[in-house]
Design a protein around this motif. Structure first.
Motif, PDB file in Angstrom:
ATOM      1  N   GLN A 155       0.824  -1.205   0.000  1.00 24.91           N
ATOM      2  CA  GLN A 155       0.000   0.000   0.000  1.00 24.91           C
ATOM      3  C   GLN A 155       0.863   1.262   0.000  1.00 24.91           C
ATOM      4  O   GLN A 155       0.555   2.229  -0.713  1.00 24.91           O
ATOM      5  CB  GLN A 155      -0.938  -0.010   1.207  1.00 24.91           C
ATOM      6  CG  GLN A 155      -2.027  -1.072   1.101  1.00 24.91           C
ATOM      7  CD  GLN A 155      -2.819  -1.226   2.388  1.00 24.91           C
ATOM      8  OE1 GLN A 155      -2.351  -0.848   3.471  1.00 24.91           O
ATOM      9  NE2 GLN A 155      -4.015  -1.778   2.291  1.00 24.91           N
ATOM     10  N   ARG A 156       1.931   1.244   0.762  1.00 21.39           N
ATOM     11  CA  ARG A 156       2.840   2.401   0.779  1.00 21.39           C
ATOM     12  C   ARG A 156       3.450   2.620  -0.591  1.00 21.39           C
ATOM     13  O   ARG A 156       3.573   3.756  -1.075  1.00 21.39           O
ATOM     14  CB  ARG A 156       3.933   2.208   1.838  1.00 21.39           C
ATOM     15  CG  ARG A 156       3.453   2.327   3.274  1.00 21.39           C
ATOM     16  CD  ARG A 156       4.619   2.540   4.234  1.00 21.39           C
ATOM     17  NE  ARG A 156       5.529   1.394   4.223  1.00 21.39           N
ATOM     18  CZ  ARG A 156       5.420   0.351   5.024  1.00 21.39           C
ATOM     19  NH1 ARG A 156       4.422   0.286   5.900  1.00 21.39           N
ATOM     20  NH2 ARG A 156       6.286  -0.648   4.980  1.00 21.39           N
ATOM     21  N   LEU A 157       3.844   1.513  -1.248  1.00 22.17           N
ATOM     22  CA  LEU A 157       4.443   1.611  -2.583  1.00 22.17           C
ATOM     23  C   LEU A 157       3.438   2.174  -3.585  1.00 22.17           C
ATOM     24  O   LEU A 157       3.765   3.046  -4.396  1.00 22.17           O
ATOM     25  CB  LEU A 157       4.929   0.236  -3.038  1.00 22.17           C
ATOM     26  CG  LEU A 157       5.525   0.175  -4.451  1.00 22.17           C
ATOM     27  CD1 LEU A 157       6.752   1.065  -4.556  1.00 22.17           C
ATOM     28  CD2 LEU A 157       5.885  -1.267  -4.813  1.00 22.17           C
ATOM     29  N   LEU A 158       2.204   1.684  -3.533  1.00 23.53           N
ATOM     30  CA  LEU A 158       1.179   2.173  -4.451  1.00 23.53           C
ATOM     31  C   LEU A 158       0.916   3.667  -4.252  1.00 23.53           C
ATOM     32  O   LEU A 158       0.782   4.419  -5.224  1.00 23.53           O
ATOM     33  CB  LEU A 158      -0.122   1.387  -4.253  1.00 23.53           C
ATOM     34  CG  LEU A 158      -0.165  -0.023  -4.842  1.00 23.53           C
ATOM     35  CD1 LEU A 158      -1.420  -0.758  -4.383  1.00 23.53           C
ATOM     36  CD2 LEU A 158      -0.114   0.028  -6.365  1.00 23.53           C
ATOM     37  N   LEU A 159       0.866   4.095  -3.009  1.00 23.15           N
ATOM     38  CA  LEU A 159       0.634   5.515  -2.717  1.00 23.15           C
ATOM     39  C   LEU A 159       1.774   6.372  -3.259  1.00 23.15           C
ATOM     40  O   LEU A 159       1.551   7.440  -3.833  1.00 23.15           O
ATOM     41  CB  LEU A 159       0.459   5.733  -1.219  1.00 23.15           C
ATOM     42  CG  LEU A 159      -0.867   5.245  -0.628  1.00 23.15           C
ATOM     43  CD1 LEU A 159      -0.817   5.290   0.893  1.00 23.15           C
ATOM     44  CD2 LEU A 159      -2.023   6.082  -1.145  1.00 23.15           C
ATOM     45  N   GLU A 160       3.000   5.899  -3.090  1.00 25.09           N
ATOM     46  CA  GLU A 160       4.145   6.660  -3.599  1.00 25.09           C
ATOM     47  C   GLU A 160       4.137   6.712  -5.114  1.00 25.09           C
ATOM     48  O   GLU A 160       4.449   7.742  -5.719  1.00 25.09           O
ATOM     49  CB  GLU A 160       5.454   6.048  -3.091  1.00 25.09           C
ATOM     50  CG  GLU A 160       5.742   6.328  -1.633  1.00 25.09           C
ATOM     51  CD  GLU A 160       5.769   7.820  -1.341  1.00 25.09           C
ATOM     52  OE1 GLU A 160       6.400   8.579  -2.118  1.00 25.09           O
ATOM     53  OE2 GLU A 160       5.157   8.243  -0.344  1.00 25.09           O
ATOM     54  N   GLN A 161       3.772   5.600  -5.752  1.00 26.52           N
ATOM     55  CA  GLN A 161       3.744   5.573  -7.217  1.00 26.52           C
ATOM     56  C   GLN A 161       2.646   6.471  -7.774  1.00 26.52           C
ATOM     57  O   GLN A 161       2.855   7.169  -8.774  1.00 26.52           O
ATOM     58  CB  GLN A 161       3.546   4.131  -7.703  1.00 26.52           C
ATOM     59  CG  GLN A 161       4.740   3.224  -7.471  1.00 26.52           C
ATOM     60  CD  GLN A 161       5.996   3.756  -8.144  1.00 26.52           C
ATOM     61  OE1 GLN A 161       6.006   4.027  -9.335  1.00 26.52           O
ATOM     62  NE2 GLN A 161       7.067   3.918  -7.375  1.00 26.52           N
ATOM     63  N   ILE A 162       1.478   6.477  -7.143  1.00 24.63           N
ATOM     64  CA  ILE A 162       0.386   7.313  -7.645  1.00 24.63           C
ATOM     65  C   ILE A 162       0.715   8.791  -7.446  1.00 24.63           C
ATOM     66  O   ILE A 162       0.299   9.646  -8.232  1.00 24.63           O
ATOM     67  CB  ILE A 162      -0.955   6.936  -6.977  1.00 24.63           C
ATOM     68  CG1 ILE A 162      -2.118   7.425  -7.841  1.00 24.63           C
ATOM     69  CG2 ILE A 162      -1.077   7.502  -5.590  1.00 24.63           C
ATOM     70  CD1 ILE A 162      -2.196   6.796  -9.190  1.00 24.63           C
ATOM     71  N   LYS A 163       1.516   9.099  -6.439  1.00 21.44           N
ATOM     72  CA  LYS A 163       1.976  10.483  -6.267  1.00 21.44           C
ATOM     73  C   LYS A 163       2.874  10.901  -7.425  1.00 21.44           C
ATOM     74  O   LYS A 163       2.814  12.042  -7.889  1.00 21.44           O
ATOM     75  CB  LYS A 163       2.723  10.634  -4.930  1.00 21.44           C
ATOM     76  CG  LYS A 163       1.802  10.681  -3.720  1.00 21.44           C
ATOM     77  CD  LYS A 163       2.581  10.601  -2.415  1.00 21.44           C
ATOM     78  CE  LYS A 163       3.461  11.806  -2.198  1.00 21.44           C
ATOM     79  NZ  LYS A 163       4.173  11.733  -0.889  1.00 21.44           N
ATOM     80  N   GLN A 164       3.691   9.979  -7.905  1.00 17.34           N
ATOM     81  CA  GLN A 164       4.557  10.284  -9.046  1.00 17.34           C
ATOM     82  C   GLN A 164       3.734  10.476 -10.315  1.00 17.34           C
ATOM     83  O   GLN A 164       4.006  11.362 -11.136  1.00 17.34           O
ATOM     84  CB  GLN A 164       5.573   9.155  -9.247  1.00 17.34           C
ATOM     85  CG  GLN A 164       6.527   8.953  -8.080  1.00 17.34           C
ATOM     86  CD  GLN A 164       7.318  10.209  -7.765  1.00 17.34           C
ATOM     87  OE1 GLN A 164       7.862  10.863  -8.659  1.00 17.34           O
ATOM     88  NE2 GLN A 164       7.390  10.556  -6.490  1.00 17.34           N
ATOM     89  N   VAL A 165       2.712   9.632 -10.495  1.00 16.81           N
ATOM     90  CA  VAL A 165       1.827   9.784 -11.653  1.00 16.81           C
ATOM     91  C   VAL A 165       1.138  11.142 -11.612  1.00 16.81           C
ATOM     92  O   VAL A 165       1.032  11.840 -12.629  1.00 16.81           O
ATOM     93  CB  VAL A 165       0.776   8.649 -11.679  1.00 16.81           C
ATOM     94  CG1 VAL A 165      -0.266   8.910 -12.761  1.00 16.81           C
ATOM     95  CG2 VAL A 165       1.447   7.307 -11.907  1.00 16.81           C
ATOM     96  N   ALA A 166       0.669  11.520 -10.432  1.00 15.88           N
ATOM     97  CA  ALA A 166      -0.004  12.813 -10.273  1.00 15.88           C
ATOM     98  C   ALA A 166       0.928  13.971 -10.616  1.00 15.88           C
ATOM     99  O   ALA A 166       0.519  14.938 -11.268  1.00 15.88           O
ATOM    100  CB  ALA A 166      -0.516  12.962  -8.840  1.00 15.88           C
ATOM    101  N   ASP A 167       2.168  13.870 -10.207  1.00 16.38           N
ATOM    102  CA  ASP A 167       3.135  14.923 -10.492  1.00 16.38           C
ATOM    103  C   ASP A 167       3.339  15.060 -12.001  1.00 16.38           C
ATOM    104  O   ASP A 167       3.368  16.168 -12.551  1.00 16.38           O
ATOM    105  CB  ASP A 167       4.464  14.589  -9.797  1.00 16.38           C
ATOM    106  CG  ASP A 167       5.500  15.687  -9.969  1.00 16.38           C
ATOM    107  OD1 ASP A 167       5.118  16.873 -10.001  1.00 16.38           O
ATOM    108  OD2 ASP A 167       6.695  15.365 -10.079  1.00 16.38           O
ATOM    109  N   GLY A 168       3.459  13.924 -12.688  1.00 16.03           N
ATOM    110  CA  GLY A 168       3.644  13.971 -14.139  1.00 16.03           C
ATOM    111  C   GLY A 168       2.438  14.542 -14.861  1.00 16.03           C
ATOM    112  O   GLY A 168       2.578  15.354 -15.784  1.00 16.03           O
ATOM    113  N   LEU A 169       1.243  14.141 -14.458  1.00 16.82           N
ATOM    114  CA  LEU A 169       0.029  14.677 -15.074  1.00 16.82           C
ATOM    115  C   LEU A 169      -0.092  16.176 -14.825  1.00 16.82           C
ATOM    116  O   LEU A 169      -0.475  16.942 -15.721  1.00 16.82           O
ATOM    117  CB  LEU A 169      -1.202  13.960 -14.514  1.00 16.82           C
ATOM    118  CG  LEU A 169      -1.414  12.514 -14.957  1.00 16.82           C
ATOM    119  CD1 LEU A 169      -2.563  11.881 -14.175  1.00 16.82           C
ATOM    120  CD2 LEU A 169      -1.709  12.450 -16.452  1.00 16.82           C
ATOM    121  N   ALA A 170       0.236  16.583 -13.621  1.00 18.90           N
ATOM    122  CA  ALA A 170       0.115  17.999 -13.271  1.00 18.90           C
ATOM    123  C   ALA A 170       1.045  18.856 -14.118  1.00 18.90           C
ATOM    124  O   ALA A 170       0.669  19.942 -14.569  1.00 18.90           O
ATOM    125  CB  ALA A 170       0.415  18.196 -11.787  1.00 18.90           C
TER     126      ALA A 170
END
Length: 209
Positions: free
Chosen positions: A8-23
């Motif tokens: 779960q921690r890994l997934l949260l960190e990865q989705i934060k990276q996706v969000a940064d790229g989209l932003a």
């Protein structure tokens, strides 16, 4: 603090990276928010291009709470109408993120402020408006040009691409098709074809041989 598994921690960190790229890609028109659904009281984990005025640590939305309560809740909800707190119209998309056990742990949300584009649309509508009852009417486009462009568009569509993305072999086949249909006999046909394909007239002459 809510206990999380390593996954779960890994997934949260990865989705934060996706969000940064989209932003970065859609700045400044699209707000990107990561919601941590494992901590609904402080769900906003990351927020980029902040258009809503929310802050890190703000609680989960109604949609987030619905996902927490129902693992079968729809995972992707795209382009639904929304509003910011000040009344601005918004187009939103929400993507739920599940762990390997099928539990919703996060949501990636994208919110586009439509008022910006509605303003653009209003200005563009005014700019492209013409007087339908104007006393003078003329055209600088030679007769048959629309037929040539339409035939090119149809050819490209069959190949699931655009006219300017056609390969050289496809352009040759297209020009031969136009020639067989008699469309290259129209005035300025070579120039029209070249312009629509984004190539030189010399290339079109070469394809027609």
């Amino acid at each position: 603090m809510t206990k999380r598994t390593p996954e779960q921690r890994l997934l949260l960190e990865q989705i934060k990276q996706v969000a940064d790229g989209l932003a970065r890609t859609f700045a400044p028109f699209c707000e990107i928010v990561v919601h941590d659904l494992l901590d609904p009281s402080h769900a906003v984990l990351a927020i980029h291009n902040n258009l809503s005025g929310r802050e890190i640590g703000d609680p989960a939305t109604e949609l987030g709470l619905a996902r927490i309560l129902d693992p079968e809740f729809e995972q992707v909800i795209a382009n639904y109408p929304n509003n910011f707190a000040d009344g601005r119209q918004v187009k939103s998309t929400s993507v739920g993120i599940k762990d390997s056990e099928g539990k919703y742990i996060a949501a990636l949300c994208m919110n586009i402020d439509l008022t910006v584009f509605q303003g653009f649309q209003g200005m563009l509508n005014q700019f492209v408006a013409i007087e339908a009852d104007a006393p003078a009417k003329e055209s600088f486009d030679p007769a048959g040009s629309d037929a040539i462009r339409a035939r090119i568009d149809q050819f490209a569509a069959k190949l699931a691409t655009t006219p300017r993305a056609l390969k050289a072999s496809d352009r040759r086949a297209l020009v031969q098709e136009l020639k067989a249909a008699g469309l290259l006999d129209l005035r300025r046909s070579m120039e029209i074809v070249a312009g629509h394909l984004g190539v030189s007239r010399a290339s079109v002459y070469g394809y027609a041989k």
